[in-house]
Design an enzyme around this catalytic site. Structure first.
Site: not given
Length: 576
Positions: A374, A244-245, A214-215, A248, A384, A272
């Site tokens: 999760h 997306h990452e 999971h990233a 962050h 999210y 997020e």
């Protein structure tokens, strides 16, 4: 629980091959197979090897988690999770946001159900029931973008999925990260650090290590060491995940000079939302054409609908799942559902909110929530849902700043066509919000970024407005019914109550050493008292006998009886 999840493996359908991991093998099967039985087998196997093995651990975890929350002066874990959102009414706000978006979801769900019934048959996908969860291209049916090829509204146009083009152009995971970094720097934002490129893990290790794929993004809090861990594959979906990452990491870099207490998102949803906000530009036909992944960017109505649909199966489809993940856990942490009700309550919410059903009837013996990372790793999920609302608000504001969108004349350049690439004005506005970190309440940070202090769904609805109208017309044309019947996914089993056995008569308890000592002491005292008593009696008897003899020697026969009576009376007084 996380170890069980990360190490779970299954066997392939109709094969002796086992050892399939979630990433990449199982995920690939769920995305690409159109064999109903293979998908059902894969879904069942994964839930058996992950969630079911967590079932007996989860109630204990809930108890421990709530105990920790109480030690921090919260009533339970659900209450503790709400703290960063800084509002007593936040749950009501989320429900209101969902209800405002539900009509859009219903239209998309109705269209998707129709397409799947054509693909698998109405005996498998019924027109008035929830969609079988294993048919939506994803283990959790949380996003439906793997079904684009089968359900795209206008299939004759170039595909919006540029995966094949990426492969032909020799894209690698590192190349995908470089493309993402270039988008950020084009806005005047920070590049990745040397440490980022040295220490990040962007491909699945091939040395036998079991790694959670999971990233995730990591800030090592020294202002330089930022990392991403991701098992990247060369697909368009992973290209979006990379943005997306990296969002962050960009946020981490922007607030790195804040005091450590304030190095975090304004609320969990902010963190997020950032990368996804930029991805709304990245995935437009206009931008894909600029970076030479799409040959042409047609402005026709059909091309627009296809583009919006490709976003909808990712963005709109995700909303109910993102909401119910924590809605279920709120009820669990607050004790509203008991452990034997966990699984059926999960399916109650999935049917009610998401309109999906299990491939076969589930029961209290299963624990299907635990088949999601999760849940096993205890990561709050509402962030999210919040991020999917915020990203459209951010996008609209940045598009206005970049001169790409005029709210007074939206039809001139619709919001869904906006690409903020190379707009330093938009980047400056975004950086001003990100640099605040958690130093101000989130409504203030939102105001810096958008000019308003409250989340709302209007930007979301505006973005998808052309698609919503098209879906309504298409569903009416095909005489399709929106909505679904509920209640068939799970049968609750009451825990068996064993009759209590008749209690055996307990043996007389043996006295302890302390009790023995006490008893002996009292016995000795009693013996002494009795000995003393009879000693006194003996003495008195002797005295009385002597006295009586003297009296008898002096008395006549007529006086003998009264004298004996006196002796008896004297003896009685003595002993009493």
């Amino acid at each position: 629980m996380e170890t069980i999840y990360s190490s779970a493996k299954i066997c392939r359908f109709n094969s002796t091959e086992c050892g399939l991991s979630l990433e990449p093998e199982i995920t690939e099967i769920m995305a690409k197979s159109r064999n109903y039985d293979e998908l059902e087998h894969t879904w069942n196997q994964w839930h058996e090897m992950s969630g079911a093995k967590i079932r007996n651990l989860y109630p204990q975890f809930v108890e421990l988690s709530n105990e920790a929350a109480k030690l921090n002066n919260y009533s339970d874990t659900a209450a503790m999770w709400m703290v960063p959102y800084e509002s007593e009414n936040f749950r009501d706000d989320i429900e209101e946001l969902w209800q405002s978006l539900r009509p859009l979801y219903l239209q998309l769900h109705t269209y998707m159900r129709f397409k799947l019934s054509q693909l698998y048959g109405q005996d498998k996908v019924k027109p008035d029931e929830p969609i079988p969860v294993h048919l939506l291209g994803n283990m959790w049916a949380q996003q439906w973008n793997n079904l684009l090829e089968d359900t795209i509204p206008f299939p004759g146009l170039p595909s919006m999925d540029v995966t094949d083009t990426m492969m032909k152009k020799g894209y690698t995971p590192k190349k995908m990260f470089e493309v993402s970094e270039e988008f950020f720097t084009s806005l005047g934002l920070r590049p990745m650090t040397y440490e980022f490129w040295q220490n990040s893990v962007i491909e699945k290790p091939n040395d036998g290590r079991n790694m959670v794929c999971h990233a995730s993004a990591w800030d090592f809090c020294d202002g330089m060491d930022f990392r991403i861990k991701q098992c990247t594959t060369v697909t368009m979906q992973d290209l979006i995940t990379v943005h997306h990452e990296m969002g962050h990491i960009q946020y981490d870099q922007q607030y790195k000079n804040q005091p450590k207490l304030f190095r975090g998102g304004a609320n969990p949803g902010f963190h997020e939302a950032i990368g996804d906000t930029l991805a709304l530009s990245v995935a437009t036909p206009k931008h894909l054409n600029i970076i030479q992944l799409l040959e042409s960017s047609s402005n026709s109505m059909e091309a627009d609908i296809n583009a919006l649909y490709s976003f909808a199966v990712e963005k709109i489809a995700f909303l109910p799942f993102a909401y119910l993940m924590d809605k279920w856990r709120w009820d669990v942490f607050e004790g509203k559902v008991k452990p034997y009700q966990y699984n059926c309550h999960w399916w109650k919410l999935r049917e009610e909110y998401q309109g999906v059903k299990a491939p076969s009837v589930r029961s209290s013996d299963h624990f299907d929530p635990g088949a999601k990372y999760h849940i096993a790793a205890n990561v709050e999920y509402l962030r999210y849902f919040v991020s999917f609302i915020l990203q459209f608000q951010f996008h609209k504001s940045l598009c206005i700043e970049a001169g790409q969108y005029d709210p007074q004349n939206p039809s001139a350049n619709p919001l869904h066509n906006c690409d903020i690439y190379k707009s330093e004005a938009a980047g400056t506005k975004l950086a001003a919000m990100l640099s605040l970190g958690a130093s101000v309440p989130w409504p203030e940070a939102l105001e810096v970024g958008t000019g308003v202090r409250k989340m709302d769904s209007s930007a979301f609805r505006e973005y998808f407005e052309p698609l919503e109208k098209w879906l309504e017309n298409e569903n009416k044309k095909n005489n399709l019914q929106t909505g679904w019947k509920t209640g068939g996914s799970c049968k609750e089993k009451l825990p068996e109550i064993q009759p209590e056995p008749e209690p055996e008569p307990s043996p007389e308890p043996k006295p302890t050493m302390t009790e023995k000592s006490t008893i002996q002491h009292h016995l000795n005292k009693t013996k002494e008292t009795v000995k003393d008593f009879f000693g006194k009696v003996s003495n008195k008897t002797s005295e009385l006998k002597k006295d009586l003899q003297e009296r008898l020697s002096k008395s006549s026969a007529s006086q003998t009886y009264p004298a004996m009576c006196l002796l008896v009376l004297a003896f009685w007084r003595c002993i009493t």
